[in-house]
Design a protein around this motif. Structure first.
Motif, PDB file in Angstrom:
ATOM      1  N   LEU A  56       0.863  -1.176   0.000  1.00 45.17           N
ATOM      2  CA  LEU A  56       0.000   0.000   0.000  1.00 45.17           C
ATOM      3  C   LEU A  56       0.900   1.227   0.000  1.00 45.17           C
ATOM      4  O   LEU A  56       1.802   1.327   0.830  1.00 45.17           O
ATOM      5  N   ILE A  57       0.668   2.111  -0.942  1.00 42.14           N
ATOM      6  CA  ILE A  57       1.498   3.316  -0.981  1.00 42.14           C
ATOM      7  C   ILE A  57       0.618   4.560  -0.910  1.00 42.14           C
ATOM      8  O   ILE A  57      -0.527   4.551  -1.341  1.00 42.14           O
ATOM      9  N   ARG A  58       1.220   5.610  -0.337  1.00 40.47           N
ATOM     10  CA  ARG A  58       0.510   6.874  -0.215  1.00 40.47           C
ATOM     11  C   ARG A  58       0.660   7.676  -1.481  1.00 40.47           C
ATOM     12  O   ARG A  58       1.709   7.645  -2.117  1.00 40.47           O
ATOM     13  N   ARG A  59      -0.361   8.406  -1.809  1.00 42.55           N
ATOM     14  CA  ARG A  59      -0.261   9.363  -2.918  1.00 42.55           C
ATOM     15  C   ARG A  59       0.681  10.484  -2.459  1.00 42.55           C
ATOM     16  O   ARG A  59       0.576  10.993  -1.346  1.00 42.55           O
ATOM     17  N   SER A  60       1.652  10.807  -3.303  1.00 40.06           N
ATOM     18  CA  SER A  60       2.564  11.888  -2.963  1.00 40.06           C
ATOM     19  C   SER A  60       2.910  12.631  -4.237  1.00 40.06           C
ATOM     20  O   SER A  60       2.967  12.031  -5.317  1.00 40.06           O
ATOM     21  N   SER A  61       3.145  13.942  -4.120  1.00 38.87           N
ATOM     22  CA  SER A  61       3.466  14.686  -5.344  1.00 38.87           C
ATOM     23  C   SER A  61       4.902  14.410  -5.783  1.00 38.87           C
ATOM     24  O   SER A  61       5.276  14.678  -6.905  1.00 38.87           O
ATOM     25  N   ASN A  62       5.712  13.865  -4.868  1.00 35.69           N
ATOM     26  CA  ASN A  62       7.075  13.470  -5.261  1.00 35.69           C
ATOM     27  C   ASN A  62       7.111  11.953  -5.436  1.00 35.69           C
ATOM     28  O   ASN A  62       6.385  11.236  -4.760  1.00 35.69           O
ATOM     29  N   PHE A  63       8.011  11.498  -6.302  1.00 34.87           N
ATOM     30  CA  PHE A  63       8.167  10.048  -6.432  1.00 34.87           C
ATOM     31  C   PHE A  63       8.658   9.504  -5.096  1.00 34.87           C
ATOM     32  O   PHE A  63       9.575  10.038  -4.490  1.00 34.87           O
TER      33      PHE A  63
END
Ligand code: GDD
Length: 545
Positions: A56-63
């Motif tokens: 599960l990964i968080r949405r982030s504006s950076n990779f």
């Protein structure tokens, strides 16, 4: 370079447990915090054991997938893509429940956290929400999944922390009382007890791994070990001279993260769920870490380390040293990598990393000048006067090598503003023709408002230096015409007339900066892109017209 791991079009195949050889079904693991240090090592470990791993990964504006990019295989390659990623968040209960229901995991590893102790004093609510309530949300998702599906064999691992022992003196074992010393540690204590409670109340197979500090070359750069080894590498190759640290007397039981993920897995392979301390049983101070790491590359830490009060914590944990005899006895686990070996492994990697950075920095600095006008020749002279005064008199003097930077305040005889002024005047009927020279020249055009920040940043560094400031994109004058005229519904070809008077005796055909040094060292980057810049200028000039 490995393709960036992405969840786009990453549809989960729920039949899941397809076997490799037609016999035992493949086990399915679900990991929160898969993009972190532990998540990446655990994923490698489980894939090697034949698991299908879902993260599960968080949405982030950076990779944020750098640590797992090397394992990622496009999900269209069904037989090989055994690691799959999905967007979710520990603060979003519905996302946790949805993915558990869809993935049908056999094992759930809760590694996600706001894991920085010092930062937890600054964002305590968020830390509690993710670390404490987040664990509760995940446990609740597991509980209700079991209640509706009857899949009671599902196992849950909670990443506990030696920070929970806090002020209680070492050695610390499973029955040592907790005395947490930060919002982070208090939240971990809550997560620990939620896990015990769900085990006792609902009979869930849930374990707490109470892991002491575990490090690696993949450690985040604001934890003290990696902060030190990154600095050792950069100092060694001449990219840095000082390292600012807080309390050097704190002692930690530091192991290798690659060893610790095995203990997590072992806990879930036992007959009964239980809680385990995982530690090397050795403690070393931050100062000892400094001695070994700087000494390893022939440097003296005392020449470089500066104590900065900002890095002291409101309440410190002085000494952690685990007693992991239960894990050694019951799980048959023990650490393979010792303290010195760990430090050297991290330094080796970070010296290599710094060497690669240096190549980049040198390449940027060494782009040789070849000025093509009296103006440019004069700028070269000013550049070298600045370098010369820095070297001769030790003056803090920097050169900002700024690529073209524009704005609605740009002078009207520079090409960008000349064009946008004409667009505005043509649009409202005040002008019909625009006389220009060479349309093929290309420039790296940024927004002046962004660039002044870089100027200031250069003067806030420890050492004076020279920096290229650029967007790293190049566009021709013709492209500028297309975007600006097109934006107000005009065709530039109907208005532009080429006038030889505007050609230069010697043209600079193409400028495109490499500003990686400024981005890395100053932390600067442009905020306004090419199209946005053009439109901003046209908007203002249409109003003006
Ligand atoms: N981060 C940091 N720590 C510093 C510095 N200078 C001294 N220290 C000291 O170095 C020690 C270790 O700090 P960290 O590396 O940030 O780790 P931590 O606080 O021990 O927490 C880590 O280990 C826990 C397990 O015990 C984990 O639970 C936690 O998430 C984190 O990984 C602390 O006593 C801290 O005060 C500095 O500049 N930065």
């Amino acid at each position: 370079m490995a393709a960036a791991a992405t969840t786009e079009e990453n549809h989960v195949v729920n039949s899941g447990s397809e076997s490799t050889n037609g016999t035992a079904p493949r086990k399915i693991a679900l990991i929160t915090g898969i993009t972190g240090q532990d998540g990446s090592y655990l994923t490698e470990f489980l894939l090697q054991k034949g698991y299908e791993v879902h993260g599960l990964i968080r949405r982030s504006s950076n990779f944020n997938t750098q640590r797992i990019n090397h394992i990622y295989i496009d999900p269209h390659n069904h037989s090989k893509a055994l690691m799959k990623l999905h967007y979710a968040d520990l603060t979003d209960a519905s996302s946790l429940r949805r993915w558990i229901d869809e993935i049908h995991p056999d094992e759930v590893y809760n590694l996600a956290a706001q894991s920085h102790v010092a930062v937890s004093f600054e964002i305590p609510d968020f830390t509690a929400d993710v670390v404490a309530t987040g664990a509760l949300r995940l446990l609740e998702a597991v509980r209700s999944h079991i209640a509706t599906t009857g899949r009671s064999h599902i196992k849950y691992y909670q990443a506990g922390s030696s920070e929970m022992f806090g002020a209680t003196p070492p050695p610390q074992a499973e029955n040592t009382p907790f005395h947490p010393r930060s919002p982070y540690a208090v939240s971990k204590v809550a997560a620990h007890w939620y896990t015990v409670n769900y085990r006792e109340a609902y009979g869930i197979y849930a374990c707490n791994g109470i892991l002491f500090n575990h490090e690696s070359p993949r450690r985040g750069e604001n934890f003290v070990t990696r902060k030190i080894t990154r600095a050792v590498g950069r100092i060694k190759v001449g990219l840095q001279s000082k390292l600012f640290l807080g309390n050097l007397q704190a002692s930690r039981d530091w192991g290798f993260a690659g060893d610790y993920v095995e203990a997590m897995w072992l806990m879930l392979q036992q007959e009964k769920p239980d809680d385990y301390v995982v530690a090397t049983e050795e403690s070393h101070s931050v100062e000892e870490f400094l001695k070994v790491s700087f000494g390893y590359v022939g440097l003296k830490w005392e020449d470089h380390v500066v104590i900065d009060k900002r890095y002291f914590r409101p309440a410190e944990v002085d000494n952690l040293k685990g007693d992991s005899s239960k894990a050694r006895k019951v799980l048959g686990w023990k650490p393979k990598v010792g303290f010195e070996q760990l430090v050297k492994m991290m330094v080796d990697e970070d010296v290599e990393l710094a060497k690669r950075e240096k190549v980049l920095v040198d390449a940027v600095e060494n782009t040789s000048f070849h000025p093509r006008s009296p103006y440019a020749v004069s700028k070269v002279a000013a550049h070298w006067y600045t370098v010369n005064y820095r070297e001769a008199y030790g003056i803090y003097a920097c050169n900002g090598i700024l690529f073209n930077h524009e704005s609605p305040c740009r002078g009207e005889n520079f090409v960008t503003r000349k064009i946008t002024r004409a667009v505005g005047r043509i649009k409202v009927g005040l002008q019909s023709k625009l006389f220009l020279g060479n349309l093929q020249a290309s420039r790296d055009w940024g927004f002046a408002g962004d660039y002044v920040e870089a100027m200031w940043l250069m003067l806030q560094q420890v050492k004076p230096d020279d920096y290229v400031v650029a967007t790293e994109e190049s566009h021709s004058v013709e492209e500028f015409l297309k975007v600006s005229f097109g934006y107000v519904g005009l065709k530039w070809e109907d208005h532009v007339v080429i006038d030889k008077r505007y050609f230069r005796p010697a043209e600079v055909d193409n400028l495109k900066g490499d500003s990686s040094k400024a981005r890395k060292v100053l932390g600067w980057k442009p905020k306004v892109g090419f199209e946005q810049l053009v439109k901003m200028m046209v908007d203002e000039d249409v109003d003006l017209a």
